[in-house]
Design an enzyme around this catalytic site. Structure first.
Site, PDB file in Angstrom:
ATOM      1  N   GLY A 102      -2.808 -15.280  16.249  1.00 13.96           N
ATOM      2  CA  GLY A 102      -1.993 -14.785  15.058  1.00 13.96           C
ATOM      3  C   GLY A 102      -3.095 -13.304  13.970  1.00 13.96           C
ATOM      4  O   GLY A 102      -2.430 -13.258  12.646  1.00 13.96           O
ATOM      5  N   LEU A 158     -10.147  -9.490  -2.384  1.00 11.77           N
ATOM      6  CA  LEU A 158     -11.843  -9.162  -2.649  1.00 11.77           C
ATOM      7  C   LEU A 158     -11.855  -8.235  -4.438  1.00 11.77           C
ATOM      8  O   LEU A 158     -11.241  -7.343  -3.878  1.00 11.77           O
ATOM      9  CB  LEU A 158     -12.248  -8.342  -1.424  1.00 11.77           C
ATOM     10  CG  LEU A 158     -13.046  -9.131  -0.357  1.00 11.77           C
ATOM     11  CD1 LEU A 158     -13.246  -8.199   0.226  1.00 11.77           C
ATOM     12  CD2 LEU A 158     -13.617 -10.158  -0.851  1.00 11.77           C
ATOM     13  N   LYS A 167      -5.933   2.247   3.134  1.00 11.41           N
ATOM     14  CA  LYS A 167      -6.420   1.760   2.199  1.00 11.41           C
ATOM     15  C   LYS A 167      -7.506   2.776   1.551  1.00 11.41           C
ATOM     16  O   LYS A 167      -8.009   2.551   0.449  1.00 11.41           O
ATOM     17  CB  LYS A 167      -7.469   0.360   2.555  1.00 11.41           C
ATOM     18  CG  LYS A 167      -6.569  -0.994   3.113  1.00 11.41           C
ATOM     19  CD  LYS A 167      -6.670  -1.998   3.725  1.00 11.41           C
ATOM     20  CE  LYS A 167      -6.094  -2.833   4.237  1.00 11.41           C
ATOM     21  NZ  LYS A 167      -6.851  -3.458   5.110  1.00 11.41           N
ATOM     22  N   LYS A 218       0.446  -0.883  -0.042  1.00 15.88           N
ATOM     23  CA  LYS A 218       0.600  -0.109  -0.127  1.00 15.88           C
ATOM     24  C   LYS A 218       0.790   1.134  -0.092  1.00 15.88           C
ATOM     25  O   LYS A 218       0.256   2.728  -0.599  1.00 15.88           O
ATOM     26  CB  LYS A 218      -0.537   0.171   1.183  1.00 15.88           C
ATOM     27  CG  LYS A 218      -2.007  -0.719   1.112  1.00 15.88           C
ATOM     28  CD  LYS A 218      -3.352  -0.739   2.534  1.00 15.88           C
ATOM     29  CE  LYS A 218      -2.331  -1.165   3.470  1.00 15.88           C
ATOM     30  NZ  LYS A 218      -2.184  -3.309   3.062  1.00 15.88           N
TER      31      LYS A 218
END
Lengths: 378, 378
Positions: free
Chosen positions: A223, A172, A241, A142
């Site tokens: 985790g 997605l 994002k 990103k």
């Protein structure tokens, strides 16, 4: 057979999974008329290439060795010792120069995809250079897209040559769907998304009445969080994002203009408090106020969600009360969800929902991006 | 500026909306470096083309005239009378020969997209010919893709050159998302979808306790159904969508192998009973048995949904009980929803949900398909 040459930067969980997918699905891609030629793999220090990048590629056996080596925690540079002269390993600044030389050689002739599966903010320079040399770029990282607007503009100068599905919601189809909406002239009015699997898990556990401290400790044990859970709790990952989505919509926004609500106060930030101290003593001090917010939301028929909201020129990231029976409110566990409202999706939003994290799905998103660029290759 | 030449077949609600979108979003597409050249528009009887399809295009004013004419119910052939020699109108078999001639001329040189917004089963021959001549195809029409396997194979011979997002769920990014999943090597285990806005509306009204006859009459009044509501209630439209999805997954399936549950019995079929008779007398006879099914579902914590289920090599279309609190069970009104389960979306499915009908969204899906093929054009 179309040949798509690929240089991979980053050999962590996602990068290795991508290499494994490339090798595993050779026959599937052959049926599609595509062959992915891996001609470079780099970690933070070294670059592995075949002796002749035009004629040769890193073969599948070697890629498997690379994956095993990296998953055992060894740097790529140790591969040199095993060498039989079939490949070369460049290190340090040489590694970067060699990547540029490959981009120069292949960018405009046969084409090249530079894939960034690192988590580094250092790759932006080489990516800009590669794009400038006619290469394509696929990003799971990103950071390059959330850098300055100047960097961003250079990266997306030819939007067809850069894909980054896996920067938002792993595999997605969020970016792909938004690109379709944009190119069909359907104006996006707003986007609301729960875009962190970790915070999604935290918020739905809070809803069940568990204290924040207990939920975060459990998430770390499972985790689900970064080694320092504050990396998730700060909201920075969600803000990145959000920035990527907002920029995709054409908004000229920088990180500093995003309002981000952190789940912990300044005095518990890394540097002031160790991870252990935060988990042992710090976070429990936040339990009560969060519990009160959960109860207040519940009395309004709502639940709390940690969301990114893009509306007009504003991007906000933080906790919101959302109706219990909305798609966002019904979300459970670590699934991500994005609600997009536009002219075509006005009364009810377009909703995309599913696993938004994990090496497998993230790598799948990168692979789909690579395959989807096949028409740009000769 | 990339020029994408387009011939449109079908000038109904979707086709006209597509032409309007193309005209409205010229400046948006110019910013993307794309110009859509409309060089042919046809209805069931005639084809309108510029005098020289290589150099000229149908200008935006003329396209507006075409839209007005067709929405007033006049055939394209009546345009001839207004002609000033800037365009030509071909009729009957000439119209088809001319389309083929254009495909031959442009298919392999500058490229051509043949867009099928008709609802005809007659377009498959011309589409196969066009694809064979190197043209691209964009379909909102489900019939060519649900024809014989021989036809299907010819149409998808080069899968990059055929797009058909709007055949399933209007503009919802179902096909695009499935293509990404497939190309990333993620094996699809099952697809469950509520793919008819009309039946979605009917099922959610039934859930609220209204009798079937009343719901269907209301849906017809609201314009949610076909002129003969049995076209929706037969399940055929959903079966076509199911067949398209199954074939996309590589399943060698024909229409006859799909198990379809019709909502009305044989003795009420068109030909035996008029539409009026069905609505006045026939359908009320079905109220009680449906009401019982709704109640039975409810006592199981479920609601009824009319769904398409693809699993293994089987495609089934009909009423299913689904848990009230699943994404499908929570669906309200005419939204469509698709749940895809695969390796990456195993515990929780990938869910895509939103408006799955309407001329605007269907046309938007076609337009996004056209723009997404831009890399195939010089």
């Amino acid at each position: 057979m179309k040949k798509i040459s690929v240089v991979l930067m980053g050999c962590g969980g996602v990068g290795r999974q991508l290499l494994q997918h490339i090798v595993s699905f050779r026959s599937l891609h052959a049926k599609m008329g595509v062959h992915i030629r891996v001609i470079g793999v780099s970690d933070s220090k070294s670059l592995l290439v075949p002796v002749d990048v035009v004629k040769e590629e890193l073969d599948d056996d070697l890629l498997s060795v690379v994956c095993r080596l990296k998953s055992a925690g060894s740097p790529l540079s140790t591969l040199g010792a095993l060498g039989k002269g079939e490949y070369r390993v460049f290190s340090g600044s040489e590694s970067r120069r060699e990547t540029e030389a490959i981009a120069q050689l292949l960018g405009k002739s046969t084409g090249l995809v530079v894939v960034d599966c690192s988590a580094s903010s250092e790759t932006v320079e080489i990516l800009m250079k590669a794009v400038d040399l006619g290469c394509c770029a696929v990003l799971a990282n990103k950071k390059p897209l959330t850098s300055t607007l100047e960097h961003y503009d250079k990266l997306v100068l030819d939007p067809r040559r850069i894909r980054h599905e896996s920067t938002v919601g792993a595999g997605l189809p969020v970016i792909a769907s938004m690109n379709r909406i944009i190119s069909s002239g359907d104006p996006v009015h707003s986007i609301v998304g729960s875009l962190s699997g970790t915070l999604g898990y935290v918020m739905s556990e809070l809803e069940d009445g568990r204290p924040l401290s207990q939920v975060v400790r459990a998430a770390k044990t499972l985790g689900y969080t970064e080694p320092d859970p504050r990396d998730d709790l700060s909201g920075m990952d969600v803000a990145r994002k959000g920035l990527i989505l907002a920029r995709l919509l054409g908004k000229r926004i920088i990180m500093d203009s995003i309002k981000i609500e952190s789940l912990y106060p300044e005095e518990m930030r890394p540097g002031v408090m160790t991870v252990d101290d935060f988990l042992q003593n710090g976070i429990a001090k936040l339990d009560q106020s969060i519990e009160e917010r959960v109860k207040r939301a519940s009395s309004n028929g709502c639940v709390l969600r940690y969301v990114c909201v893009i509306e007009g020129s504003s991007v906000q990231v933080g906790i919101r009360e959302v109706p219990k029976d909305s798609p966002l409110g019904r979300l459970r566990g670590s699934d991500n969800i994005v609600e997009i409202r536009s002219r075509c999706y006005k009364e009810q939003p377009l909703v995309i929902q599913g696993a938004g994290a994990g090496n497998d799905t993230t790598a799948a998103g990168c692979l789909a991006d690579i395959i989807d660029m096949q028409d740009l290759f000769p």
